[in-house]
Design an enzyme around this catalytic site. Structure first.
Site, PDB file in Angstrom:
ATOM      1  N   LYS A 172     -32.623 -71.838 -14.680  1.00 44.26           N
ATOM      2  CA  LYS A 172     -31.323 -72.485 -14.463  1.00 44.26           C
ATOM      3  C   LYS A 172     -30.511 -71.741 -13.396  1.00 44.26           C
ATOM      4  O   LYS A 172     -29.887 -72.366 -12.528  1.00 44.26           O
ATOM      5  CB  LYS A 172     -30.570 -72.548 -15.796  1.00 44.26           C
ATOM      6  N   LYS A 241     -19.120 -68.173 -11.593  1.00 36.47           N
ATOM      7  CA  LYS A 241     -19.820 -67.454 -12.666  1.00 36.47           C
ATOM      8  C   LYS A 241     -21.334 -67.533 -12.481  1.00 36.47           C
ATOM      9  O   LYS A 241     -22.047 -66.544 -12.594  1.00 36.47           O
ATOM     10  CB  LYS A 241     -19.436 -68.058 -14.015  1.00 36.47           C
TER      11      LYS A 241
HETATM   12  P1  NAD Z   1     -16.242 -76.422 -20.449  1.00 35.54           P
HETATM   13  O1  NAD Z   1     -15.388 -75.262 -20.127  1.00 35.54           O
HETATM   14  O2  NAD Z   1     -15.748 -77.811 -20.188  1.00 35.54           O
HETATM   15  O3  NAD Z   1     -16.693 -76.355 -21.995  1.00 35.54           O
HETATM   16  C1  NAD Z   1     -16.894 -75.164 -22.700  1.00 35.54           C
HETATM   17  C2  NAD Z   1     -16.232 -75.315 -24.060  1.00 35.54           C
HETATM   18  O4  NAD Z   1     -16.498 -74.141 -24.861  1.00 35.54           O
HETATM   19  C3  NAD Z   1     -14.704 -75.444 -23.982  1.00 35.54           C
HETATM   20  O5  NAD Z   1     -14.293 -76.647 -24.595  1.00 35.54           O
HETATM   21  C4  NAD Z   1     -14.187 -74.205 -24.715  1.00 35.54           C
HETATM   22  O6  NAD Z   1     -12.987 -74.434 -25.423  1.00 35.54           O
HETATM   23  C5  NAD Z   1     -15.342 -73.911 -25.642  1.00 35.54           C
HETATM   24  N1  NAD Z   1     -15.372 -72.523 -26.124  1.00 35.54           N
HETATM   25  C6  NAD Z   1     -15.195 -71.381 -25.431  1.00 35.54           C
HETATM   26  N2  NAD Z   1     -15.316 -70.308 -26.215  1.00 35.54           N
HETATM   27  C7  NAD Z   1     -15.592 -70.773 -27.467  1.00 35.54           C
HETATM   28  C8  NAD Z   1     -15.824 -70.164 -28.725  1.00 35.54           C
HETATM   29  N3  NAD Z   1     -15.817 -68.826 -28.860  1.00 35.54           N
HETATM   30  N4  NAD Z   1     -16.056 -70.966 -29.792  1.00 35.54           N
HETATM   31  C9  NAD Z   1     -16.069 -72.312 -29.672  1.00 35.54           C
HETATM   32  N5  NAD Z   1     -15.853 -72.954 -28.500  1.00 35.54           N
HETATM   33  C10 NAD Z   1     -15.614 -72.196 -27.412  1.00 35.54           C
HETATM   34  O7  NAD Z   1     -17.614 -76.166 -19.669  1.00 35.54           O
HETATM   35  P2  NAD Z   1     -18.790 -77.228 -19.378  1.00 35.54           P
HETATM   36  O8  NAD Z   1     -18.620 -77.751 -18.005  1.00 35.54           O
HETATM   37  O9  NAD Z   1     -18.923 -78.151 -20.519  1.00 35.54           O
HETATM   38  O10 NAD Z   1     -20.023 -76.233 -19.319  1.00 35.54           O
HETATM   39  C11 NAD Z   1     -20.566 -75.633 -20.496  1.00 35.54           C
HETATM   40  C12 NAD Z   1     -21.761 -74.794 -20.085  1.00 35.54           C
HETATM   41  O11 NAD Z   1     -22.751 -75.643 -19.468  1.00 35.54           O
HETATM   42  C13 NAD Z   1     -21.420 -73.700 -19.064  1.00 35.54           C
HETATM   43  O12 NAD Z   1     -22.212 -72.565 -19.323  1.00 35.54           O
HETATM   44  C14 NAD Z   1     -21.799 -74.353 -17.754  1.00 35.54           C
HETATM   45  O13 NAD Z   1     -22.077 -73.390 -16.757  1.00 35.54           O
HETATM   46  C15 NAD Z   1     -23.017 -75.158 -18.159  1.00 35.54           C
HETATM   47  N6  NAD Z   1     -23.311 -76.331 -17.341  1.00 35.54           N
HETATM   48  C16 NAD Z   1     -22.310 -77.121 -16.862  1.00 35.54           C
HETATM   49  C17 NAD Z   1     -22.613 -78.223 -16.083  1.00 35.54           C
HETATM   50  C18 NAD Z   1     -21.537 -79.124 -15.525  1.00 35.54           C
HETATM   51  O14 NAD Z   1     -21.828 -79.924 -14.642  1.00 35.54           O
HETATM   52  N7  NAD Z   1     -20.295 -79.045 -15.994  1.00 35.54           N
HETATM   53  C19 NAD Z   1     -23.949 -78.550 -15.819  1.00 35.54           C
HETATM   54  C20 NAD Z   1     -24.950 -77.758 -16.355  1.00 35.54           C
HETATM   55  C21 NAD Z   1     -24.616 -76.637 -17.113  1.00 35.54           C
END
Ligand code: NAD
Length: 302
Positions: A172, A241
């Protein structure tokens, strides 16, 4: 014949987790959800839980979609976290983009309690999460993935078994680094083209028929040049990040990294100019800002 469980827990219901939860719920799976932000579980159609512990108690398979390894470690290793509250036979699927070195450590700690830990990077962004057509790259054997097919089929159209612990998250990071390079470089090229007075639609047609073609020229900029930034996807904060994780990972491997400076500077610039929590496609506006206020979709000033 083993009973196929149809109950899953989901922790982290943001851009990606919320959309994946909705897909699971639509497929008839009973999902218990938890996020530190209130209201997200219900909004995604899940049964809201009050804590990580409650999710773990209710689910055989616990999915995580958290910002980074710091959050993953808090959820797994924290007081009443997955490690403390989990039972032998449970499986944790970490869909976050996280540091492989941390992932490997968590895998070992959970294995000591009979809990499987599958690191499953996802790609395709919010659009694919919405449609259930993500690509999954998992640090797990084909057998383990077969057992999890009921979880993956509503959210992913491709599931790759990469290898041992950490290998899914490693792949990834390699993918996302290429995504960062091509998005930052294409943004820079588009701003230069705008300043040069070129027709951006024609430019994209040429690039997409030439060796400059990449995911951003194909799928992002044809919309961005008309002012549609494809909101809802990966933010500049998360992109930065991911690049930092890639740099840490290459350093841990002893592998040279010669091309990280450009995207790190570009998404760092975007974050510092106020676009940190907007889609990373806004990097083109950040570059436009330092080029004197260039917007691809705005009419050129006389
Ligand atoms: P986001 O910030 O929208 O969602 C993350 C969620 O985790 C938030 O709602 C936050 O409140 C919650 N959170 C944080 N700490 C927490 C805890 N201790 N307990 C419970 N909940 C907690 O991020 P996202 O865009 O949904 O991405 C999530 C992951 O997926 C990241 O690692 C990101 O790099 C990865 N990702 C994102 C994408 C994209 O296009 N957005 C694509 C592939 C992978």
């Amino acid at each position: 014949v083993t009973q196929v469980p149809q109950q899953a827990g989901f922790i982290g219901l943001g851009n990606m987790g919320g959309r994946m939860t909705r897909r699971l719920v639509s497929a008839g799976i009973w999902v218990t959800g938890y996020d530190v932000r209130d209201g997200l579980a219900a909004a995604a159609g899940a049964v809201p839980a009050g804590s990580v512990e409650d999710v773990v108690a209710a689910s055989e398979v616990v999915l995580l979609s958290l910002p980074d390894s710091k959050a993953v470690e808090a959820v797994v290793l924290g007081e009443d976290g997955v490690l403390a509250a989990g039972r032998a036979g449970q499986t944790v699927v970490d869909l976050s983009t996280a540091a492989p070195e941390s992932t490997i450590r968590l895998h070992g700690l959970l294995a000591g309690r009979g809990i499987d830990y599958v690191d499953a990077g996802i790609s395709g962004g919010a659009a694919a999460a919405e449609k259930g057509s993500l690509t999954v790259m998992a640090g797990a054997s084909p057998g383990v993935l077969e057992r999890l097919a009921w979880v993956f089929s509503p959210i992913a159209s491709k599931v790759f078994a990469i290898g041992g612990p950490g290998s899914g998250h490693s792949v990834k990071l390699l993918n996302n680094f290429l995504n960062a390079v091509s998005l930052a470089a294409t943004a820079e090229v588009m701003v230069a083209a705008k300043l040069g007075g070129l027709d951006l639609h024609v430019l994209l047609d040429v690039l997409n028929s030439s060796s400059g073609v990449n995911f951003a020229t194909l799928n992002r900029f044809p919309r961005i040049v008309d002012g549609d930034y494809l909101e809802g996807g990966l933010t500049s904060r998360l992109m930065t990040k991911d690049i930092a994780l890639y740099i840490d990972h290459t350093r841990a491997l002893g592998a040279p990294s010669l091309n990280a400076a450009g995207p790190l500077a570009s998404f760092g610039l975007a974050s510092n100019l106020g676009y940190a929590d907007q889609i990373s496609n806004r990097v083109v506006d950040a570059i436009g800002d330092v080029a004197g206020g260039v917007r691809l979709h705005a009419p050129r000033e006389a």
